[in-house]
Design an enzyme around this catalytic site. Structure first.
Site, mmCIF file in Angstrom:
data_model
loop_
_atom_site.group_PDB
_atom_site.id
_atom_site.type_symbol
_atom_site.label_atom_id
_atom_site.label_comp_id
_atom_site.label_asym_id
_atom_site.label_seq_id
_atom_site.Cartn_x
_atom_site.Cartn_y
_atom_site.Cartn_z
ATOM 1 N N SER A 292 0.790 -1.017 -0.001
ATOM 2 C CA SER A 292 -0.189 -0.024 -0.038
ATOM 3 C C SER A 292 0.852 1.416 -0.096
ATOM 4 O O SER A 292 1.939 0.958 0.503
ATOM 5 C CB SER A 292 -0.749 0.048 1.198
ATOM 6 O OG SER A 292 -0.067 0.204 2.293
ATOM 7 N N ASP A 293 0.406 2.247 -0.412
ATOM 8 C CA ASP A 293 1.282 3.563 -0.432
ATOM 9 C C ASP A 293 1.220 4.240 1.034
ATOM 10 O O ASP A 293 0.178 3.900 1.839
ATOM 11 C CB ASP A 293 0.885 4.504 -1.502
ATOM 12 C CG ASP A 293 2.010 5.575 -2.006
ATOM 13 O OD1 ASP A 293 3.072 5.576 -1.130
ATOM 14 O OD2 ASP A 293 1.910 6.139 -3.014
ATOM 15 N N HIS A 294 2.002 5.213 0.984
ATOM 16 C CA HIS A 294 2.115 5.768 2.551
ATOM 17 C C HIS A 294 0.807 6.326 3.073
ATOM 18 O O HIS A 294 0.182 7.145 2.559
ATOM 19 C CB HIS A 294 3.052 7.154 1.961
ATOM 20 C CG HIS A 294 3.718 7.460 3.484
ATOM 21 N ND1 HIS A 294 3.273 8.172 4.351
ATOM 22 C CD2 HIS A 294 5.213 7.171 3.503
ATOM 23 C CE1 HIS A 294 4.197 8.242 5.140
ATOM 24 N NE2 HIS A 294 5.489 7.924 4.674
ATOM 25 N N ALA A 296 -2.031 4.842 2.934
ATOM 26 C CA ALA A 296 -3.180 4.628 2.238
ATOM 27 C C ALA A 296 -4.198 3.995 2.814
ATOM 28 O O ALA A 296 -5.305 4.162 2.517
ATOM 29 C CB ALA A 296 -2.864 4.148 0.660
#
Ligand code: BGC
Length: 771
Positions: A292-294, A296
């Site tokens: 997952s992105d930062h 998210a």
């Protein structure tokens, strides 16, 4: 060929999963299959011995920037307790070893992996993504990937959050800078080459790192170019234009996928089962890791699909987001979710296995220190000059520069007389490196001023004035300097700065104005509503023009800019993007003709922000505007031309090239067959040079509207003055194929137009028929 003509299952909509079945990946050789069997057996055994909490620990990915970690004892204790799976942002063997030592003291001694945003270099910084794409040279991309991997692994790193292959048609978005532009084919080729170069033949070998392609999916299509905004897109466009670069990176072997921050058609990508399972796993056969992105996962509360953190964790893990980046959301919530029966052990097992697989593939179970090495091998100075690859950086950087205008052959400059170098970016070592500059050091970067000074030392005299601040807007300065010192402001009044520059110009034979954006203006969270050169610098340019000396504009920017005034008034314009550690030397090489520019634009340059989205491979509409016969009820603006200032694929040289008519090997292509298109390209000038021959295809009559042209092949060729060469392209059925209204992929019979030229507008045409 057969593969491409697969008939995909019907009732796609009912199945909820559009068909996109072809993997394009060759079957694994027997040795690899054996290795896979061994790997799975190893992981089976390990999983049996792991507690649920240890499995959950593997899913936690923490950011640990060196030196900024007051909580280190707690972190070390967590690692020892098996509660951390991987770390990013720690970038030296010494710092990394401390963390891996803690992992080796954990019950099962499962190693951590270490990642970083190595986007365009680690210590040696290469041009930003748009610059790399402007080279149109896959050898250059391979070089960047290899050197990045060598330097990153020498720093103890295992994984990079790269390549970024988000297609974008919106220059307002600051993250255009990181990707390879607007075109699906060019981006796919660049991304795939980078993956192969990072990972090498053997990802466990020294000098290899694993690639995580991002941001899945369609982050580059956010509405209004405003970062993190939503994406709403037809499935045809998604499949045809936006998904292929991610798939190309995975087919090239990328180990991981970073999930986009945006929602796609109403569903945040982090919760999108269809994207993460149906498309990625089932249709594409992906077996690697998803990240997952930062932050998210937690953001899904504000997206409006999760009630609270626990709900968000449930959504993410059941959708298929393996690791949670930079938060404690999985650590805090997965166990209670399991106890409450809201998720199953299988959800956790599946994700943990993906993480362990990556560690296995990295060879970390055999040697947890494979990149870190023993302490006695630590570089005494991680920033040592000897660790840089300057010659390679200079070579790639000069190929990334795009000559936009050269009136009266003002360039190349002579190394004589007096040259005024002005502009807020002229002496900047930070800006020339661009954003996401990893472990690169500004003090090791060559500014444009320095590059010019070294080139003309003892031959010409230099005058310097800053001339303007990057911007005079104090609110923008405050914004840009929020998390890092991006712009330095000269406190003198703007008029005084301009006058100083004009004085320098008056004393000089030629003016080189280095203007554009600071690196922070073309970054994450750096969207703009206008794409002009900031007002302070535009005023400087006008004053310089009035000084009456030949004006060479050297542009630094991370997005297409609207350059109408500049194009009318500058004598020459060189687009340099952010060219990296050796940027200043590379730019001087081009300015003085020691290198003949060969870069081509990977993104259309609009005349104004009002034309956005403006991209070359648009549909024709039912009422296309015809400039030869302008009429009212056609698809046009009445206050400005439709077309771009500079088209996709455009770029000048100090020499000139001619392209012959296109010859086809046959008037028809049988199913599964090929047609060859050839042209003869001649260097018609008096200098050796290189150019990019581009082949576009159009399907003028199909079951759905198809673009006016689409890039399908290109070749970069070097020709001596007067030399000519035949350039041959093989066109096959894949080049003619597309996703139809039912999302079936294939080529439809009929006429096809082939266009060959040196940019997307200036082309020669031929046609053939597919039977
Ligand atoms: C960006 C990613 C990046 C990550 C880690 C996020 O804000 O969107 O591209 O890889 O941070 O630095």
């Amino acid at each position: 060929m057969k593969k491409l003509r697969l008939t995909f299952p019907l009732l796609i909509a009912l199945a909820g999963a559009p068909a996109f079945g072809q993997t394009g990946a060759p079957a694994a050789p027997p040795t690899l299959m054996r290795e896979h069997a061994e790997r799975e057996a190893f992981i089976d055994d390990l999983m049996k011995r792991m507690t649920v909490d240890e499995k959950i620990g593997q899913l936690r990915l923490l950011s640990v920037p060196a030196g900024a970690n007051p909580d280190k004892p707690r972190l070390i204790a967590e690692i020892r307790d098996g509660k951390v799976g991987a770390i990013f942002n720690t970038v030296t063997p010494k710092d990394i070893r401390v963390l891996q030592d803690a992992a080796m003291q954990s019950r099962l001694k499962i190693p951590l992996f270490f990642a970083y945003d190595v986007i365009h270099g680690q210590r040696t910084i290469f041009p930003i993504g748009l610059g790399l794409a402007s080279t149109w040279n896959l050898d250059a991309i391979r070089k960047v990937g290899r050197i990045s991997a060598i330097e990153a692994s020498a720093d103890g790193l295992d994984v990079t959050w790269s390549p970024m292959v988000d297609i974008s048609r919106d220059p307002r978005w600051g993250r255009n800078s990181e990707g390879f532009g607007e075109d699906t084919y060019l981006t796919s080729r660049m991304g795939a080459e980078l993956v192969k170069a990072y990972q090498g033949d053997d990802p466990t070998a020294p000098g290899s790192i694993l690639a995580v392609v991002k941001h899945f999916a369609a982050y580059g299509a956010i509405e209004g170019g405003r970062d993190y905004n939503s994406v709403d897109m037809s499935l045809q466009r998604l499949y045809q234009d936006y998904l292929p670069p991610y798939k190309a990176a995975l087919d090239a072997g990328a180990a991981g996928v970073m999930i986009a921050l945006n929602a796609l058609n109403g569903v945040p990508a982090t919760a999108d089962k269809w994207l993460l399972q149906d498309v990625l796993r089932k249709q594409w056969g992906f077996k690697g890791i998803t990240i997952s992105d930062h932050g998210a996962i937690l953001e899904m509360i504000r997206h409006g699909v999760a009630a609270d953190g626990r709900d968000a964790a449930r959504l993410a893990i059941t959708a298929g987001a393996d690791m949670s980046m930079s938060d404690s959301i999985y650590g805090e919530n997965l166990r209670p979710l399991l106890d409450e029966g809201r998720i199953s052990v299988a959800d956790i097992d599946r994700a943990a296995r993906d993480v362990l697989r990556v560690k296995y593939d990295l060879g970390l179970f055999r040697d947890a220190y494979r990149h870190i090495g023993p302490p006695e091998n630590d570089p005494p100075d991680v920033n040592a000059e000897s660790r840089l690859h300057r010659a390679d950086a200079r070579e790639v950087a000069r190929e990334s520069l795009v000559l936009l205008k050269n009136e009266g052959k003002v360039l190349p400059l002579k190394k004589q007389g007096a040259i005024a170098v002005v502009g807020p970016l002229a002496k900047s070592q930070r800006d020339v490196m661009g954003n996401w500059s990893a472990a690169g050091r500004p003090e090791q970067a060559v500014s444009v001023y320095q590059g010019i000074a070294d080139a003309v030392a003892g031959k010409a005299s230099l005058l310097y004035a800053k001339g303007a601040n990057v911007t005079d807007d104090p609110e923008i300065v405050k914004y840009l300097n929020l998390y890092e010192q991006d712009v330095e402001v000269d406190p003198r009044p703007p008029q005084q700065l301009i006058e100083e520059a004009v004085q320098a110009a008056r004393q000089a034979d030629v003016v080189v104005a280095v203007v554009g954006e600071s690196q922070g203006m073309a970054h994450e969270a750096s969207s703009r509503t206008d794409i002009v050169i900031p007002e302070s610098q535009a005023r400087l340019l006008k004053a310089l023009k009035a000084a009456g000396k030949p004006l060479v504009v050297v542009l630094m920017n991370g997005r297409p800019l609207s350059l109408v005034w500049e194009n009318e008034n500058a004598d020459a314009m060189l687009e340099t993007w952010f060219a990296g550690t050796e940027g200043g030397n590379a730019i001087a090489d081009v300015l003085f003709g020691d290198y003949n520019p060969s870069g081509k634009l990977p993104m259309t340059f609009p005349r104004s922000v009002g034309q956005i989205p403006l991209y070359y491979n648009h549909l024709n509409t039912g009422r296309p505007f015809d400039p030869e016969h302008p009429d009212k009820y056609t698809s046009r603006y009445f206050d400005a031309p439709n077309g771009p200032l500079f088209p996709f694929g455009y770029g000048l040289s100090y020499t000139t090239f001619s392209v012959s008519d296109v010859t086809l090997s046959a008037p028809t292509m049988p199913r599964g067959g090929k047609v060859q298109a050839s042209v003869t390209v001649r260097n018609t000038g008096d200098r050796d040079g290189a150019t990019v021959v581009q082949l576009y295809i159009q399907d003028p009559v199909a079951s759905i509207s198809r673009p006016v042209k689409e890039l399908k092949h290109f070749q970069k060729i070097a020709l001596k003055a007067g030399e000519s060469r035949k350039v041959v392209f093989d066109i096959d059925e894949n080049d003619l194929s597309f996703f139809n209204a039912q999302l079936r992929y294939g080529a439809e019979p009929g006429l096809f137009n082939v266009y060959v030229g040196l940019d997307s507008q200036d082309v020669k045409q031929a046609s053939f028929t597919l039977r």
